[in-house]
Design a protein around this motif. Structure first.
Motif, PDB file in Angstrom:
ATOM      1  N   THR A  29       1.311   7.029   7.822  1.00 47.00           N
ATOM      2  CA  THR A  29       1.617   6.981   6.386  1.00 47.00           C
ATOM      3  C   THR A  29       1.613   5.549   5.872  1.00 47.00           C
ATOM      4  OG1 THR A  29       2.975   8.979   6.581  1.00 47.00           O
ATOM      5  CG2 THR A  29       3.307   7.615   4.630  1.00 47.00           C
ATOM      6  N   ASN A  30       2.257   4.648   6.615  1.00 50.87           N
ATOM      7  CA  ASN A  30       2.303   3.245   6.181  1.00 50.87           C
ATOM      8  C   ASN A  30       0.911   2.633   6.119  1.00 50.87           C
ATOM      9  OD1 ASN A  30       5.094   3.347   6.044  1.00 50.87           O
ATOM     10  ND2 ASN A  30       5.397   2.542   8.100  1.00 50.87           N
ATOM     11  N   PHE A  37      -1.233   4.348   3.051  1.00 49.45           N
ATOM     12  CA  PHE A  37      -0.926   3.937   1.688  1.00 49.45           C
ATOM     13  C   PHE A  37      -1.174   2.443   1.459  1.00 49.45           C
ATOM     14  CE2 PHE A  37       1.504   7.951   1.638  1.00 49.45           C
ATOM     15  CZ  PHE A  37       0.987   8.483   0.470  1.00 49.45           C
ATOM     16  N   SER A  38      -0.867   1.625   2.469  1.00 47.34           N
ATOM     17  CA  SER A  38      -1.131   0.197   2.297  1.00 47.34           C
ATOM     18  C   SER A  38      -2.627  -0.073   2.263  1.00 47.34           C
ATOM     19  CB  SER A  38      -0.462  -0.613   3.409  1.00 47.34           C
ATOM     20  OG  SER A  38      -0.953  -0.224   4.680  1.00 47.34           O
TER      21      SER A  38
END
Length: 315
Positions: free
Chosen positions: A205-206, A209-210
């Protein structure tokens, strides 16, 4: 809180970068130099961007916090690793291991989103230069950095809590130079499905999105550069982002190769080398990539050193 059976393992043994005795002293000096250069380079960013009035802009504000994160990245792992090169008993306490994992996760997640924030800053500077100081105002800069730190701390606490909720009642030998979640979970004598799912979910997820922020920002930057008519203007705009693009590619590529693969495909030796790269080498290189090649930063550092020397002579 750890359960009762976790007391069966109250310390871990770190295997380190290499288990060859003849390499311990040479590696100690290599990594001591890397850590020293990391500290000097990043302090060389933090100091002028904090005290020089000409560097009080959003770009240098983000650079300063990236440098703070880079120092944290290295300091969480390097001092303990350096000590372990010199001693025969390479141990770390259970709670020391938990703290090291939490600190590592906090700083690595912080770096991921600080890089994304810097990509957004480049996007606004190139695509909306007239609105730059409005869109990236001091208040918004503080909010972006605060959210980055808050989210990275929350992620670190959540993931490390999952990892250390497991029972470690058999082997306590970690095949790594610091406490990382993958080799730790490999030691657990409990069912690791839930913590593994949490680790890879947060990691995925990190990164997703980044990377969406980075890719969207640079897609629009490239379109804006292609619309610039003069070759000199295109060259100047591209040179502003080239170093950041290169660093982002290497950093994100390393993390993707490590965390978004099945556990069965993990090579711990490869993970060690990748970890050395993004916890020690990249923090050392970032000052060169982002700032020390920058004339404004170099001039500000010269002014600071000159003023410090003059003040010292007057004492």
């Amino acid at each position: 809180m750890p359960s009762e059976n976790l007391t069966q393992v109250n310390e871990f043994i770190l295997m380190g970068v290499s288990d060859h005795p003849e390499l311990q002293i040479p590696l100690f000096f290599v990594f001591l130099i890397i850590y020293g250069l990391t500290m000097a380079g990043n302090l060389g960013i933090i100091t002028p961007t904090s005290v020089d009035s000409q560097l009080q802009t959003p770009m240098y504000f983000f650079l300063k916090h990236l440098a703070i994160i880079n120092i944290g990245d290295s300091t969480v792992t390097a001092p303990n690793m350096l000590v372990n090169f010199l001693v025969s008993k390479k141990t770390i306490s259970y709670y020391g291991c938990a703290a090291q994992l939490g600190g590592f996760l906090a700083f690595i997640v912080g770096e991921i989103f600080m890089l994304a924030t810097m990509a957004y800053d480049h996007y606004v500077a190139i695509c909306n230069p007239l609105l730059y100081m409005v869109v990236v105002s001091p208040r918004i800069c503080i909010r972006l950095v605060s959210l980055t730190y808050l989210y990275s701390l929350t992620t670190a606490l959540t993931v490390s809590s999952y990892v250390f909720s497991m029972s470690y009642c058999s082997s306590n030998v970690i095949d790594h130079f610091y406490c990382d979640n993958v080799p730790l979970l490999a030691l657990s004598c409990s069912d690791t499905y839930i913590p593994e799912t949490a680790v890879f979910t947060f990691s995925g997820t990190n990164l997703f999105f980044s990377m969406i922020i980075v890719l969207t920002s640079y897609f629009n930057i490239v379109l804006a550069i292609l619309r610039i008519r003069s070759s000199e203007g295109r060259r100047k705009a591209f040179s502003t982002c080239a170093s950041h693009m290169m660093a982002v590619t290497v950093f994100y590529g390393t993390l993707l190769s490590m965390y978004l693969q099945p556990r069965t495909n993990h090579s711990l030796d490869t993970d060690k080398m990748a970890s050395v790269f993004y916890t020690l080498v990249i923090p050392m290189l970032n000052p060169l990539i982002y700032s020390l090649r920058n004339k404004d930063v170099k001039d500000a550092l010269k002014r600071f050193l000159k003023n410090t020397w003059q003040a010292f002579k007057l004492m």
